[in-house]
Scaffold this active site. Structure first.
Site, PDB file in Angstrom:
ATOM      1  N   HIS A  61       0.838  -1.191   0.000  1.00  0.00           N
ATOM      2  CA  HIS A  61       0.000   0.000   0.000  1.00  0.00           C
ATOM      3  C   HIS A  61       0.884   1.258   0.000  1.00  0.00           C
ATOM      4  O   HIS A  61       2.098   1.179   0.201  1.00  0.00           O
ATOM      5  CB  HIS A  61      -0.950   0.006   1.206  1.00  0.00           C
TER       6      HIS A  61
HETATM    7  P1  TYD Z   1      -2.625  -3.759   7.108  1.00  0.00           P
HETATM    8  O1  TYD Z   1      -2.661  -2.349   6.615  1.00  0.00           O
HETATM    9  O2  TYD Z   1      -3.051  -4.818   6.141  1.00  0.00           O
HETATM   10  O3  TYD Z   1      -1.172  -4.123   7.663  1.00  0.00           O
HETATM   11  P2  TYD Z   1       0.261  -4.083   6.919  1.00  0.00           P
HETATM   12  O4  TYD Z   1       0.484  -2.697   6.447  1.00  0.00           O
HETATM   13  O5  TYD Z   1       1.257  -4.513   7.966  1.00  0.00           O
HETATM   14  O6  TYD Z   1       0.230  -5.065   5.791  1.00  0.00           O
HETATM   15  O7  TYD Z   1      -3.522  -3.845   8.428  1.00  0.00           O
HETATM   16  C1  TYD Z   1      -3.962  -5.086   8.956  1.00  0.00           C
HETATM   17  C2  TYD Z   1      -5.276  -4.859   9.677  1.00  0.00           C
HETATM   18  O8  TYD Z   1      -5.098  -4.036  10.816  1.00  0.00           O
HETATM   19  C3  TYD Z   1      -6.337  -4.200   8.803  1.00  0.00           C
HETATM   20  O9  TYD Z   1      -7.585  -4.836   9.081  1.00  0.00           O
HETATM   21  C4  TYD Z   1      -6.377  -2.776   9.301  1.00  0.00           C
HETATM   22  C5  TYD Z   1      -5.979  -2.912  10.759  1.00  0.00           C
HETATM   23  N1  TYD Z   1      -5.278  -1.744  11.292  1.00  0.00           N
HETATM   24  C6  TYD Z   1      -5.899  -0.954  12.259  1.00  0.00           C
HETATM   25  O10 TYD Z   1      -7.052  -1.190  12.650  1.00  0.00           O
HETATM   26  N2  TYD Z   1      -5.217   0.109  12.800  1.00  0.00           N
HETATM   27  C7  TYD Z   1      -3.952   0.406  12.413  1.00  0.00           C
HETATM   28  O11 TYD Z   1      -3.353   1.385  12.939  1.00  0.00           O
HETATM   29  C8  TYD Z   1      -3.330  -0.408  11.389  1.00  0.00           C
HETATM   30  C9  TYD Z   1      -1.935  -0.093  10.906  1.00  0.00           C
HETATM   31  C10 TYD Z   1      -4.029  -1.473  10.881  1.00  0.00           C
END
Ligand code: TYD
Length: 150
Positions: A61
């Site tokens: 992302h």
């Molecule tokens: P995600 O963005 O997929 O993690 P990464 O960047 O490590 O691949 O996030 C995983 C899950 O956690 C998704 O359902 C969103 C949630 N999340 C939150 O609720 N709060 C946060 O601050 C973050 C970073 C993620």
């Protein structure tokens, strides 16, 4: 990927390695996270990742506004950064050295060592609408930016 951080990735605010103050004595090492000491934004959120299965990849992302510093508190992993024009790959394996990633940078986290714990220090509260989750959309917007944005 031939670039080396500090390099040309990040047209809004370039990615760079950040040294956090480390205090070492016979009892071990202590690393300080404090705005103004290697971190040039107000930290409004922190999160960490752990229990990462072998072969897992995270990220995939970009962010429109958000700034962050990423630290491998334990273990190691690689961060691939991409501003739509240039890519670089940075290995994080030092708890006192983080990677600053600014806005409009696509990132992937790969090659996690077993037992790794990664810490994110972030400039904004969580806001899913601020994410790019689709690479083609990110690329379109990143390429539409013109001029020297640094
Ligand atoms: P995600 O963005 O997929 O993690 P990464 O960047 O490590 O691949 O996030 C995983 C899950 O956690 C998704 O359902 C969103 C949630 N999340 C939150 O609720 N709060 C946060 O601050 C973050 C970073 C993620």
């Amino acid at each position: 990927m031939t670039n080396v951080i500090p390099g040309g990735v990040g047209r809004v605010s370039p990615c760079r390695l950040v040294d956090l103050p480390e205090h070492s004595d016979p009892r071990g090492k202590l690393t300080v996270v404090q705005p103004g000491k290697g971190i040039d934004f107000e930290i409004r959120r922190a999160y960490y990742i752990h229990h990462i299965p072998q072969g897992a990849e995270r990220g995939a992302h970009g962010h429109r506004r958000l700034r962050q510093v990423i630290v491998a508190v334990h273990g190691s992993f690689d961060v691939v950064v991409d501003d739509g024009f240039t890519q670089d790959k940075v290995t994080l394996d030092n708890p006192s050295r983080g990677l600053y990633v600014g806005p409009m940078v696509w990132r992937d986290m790969i090659d996690f060592a077993p037992g790794t714990v990664g810490l994110w220090l972030v400039s904004e509260p969580y806001d899913e609408t601020e994410y790019y989750r689709d690479y083609e959309t990110f690329l379109r917007d990143a390429k539409a930016m013109t001029g020297d944005l640094r």
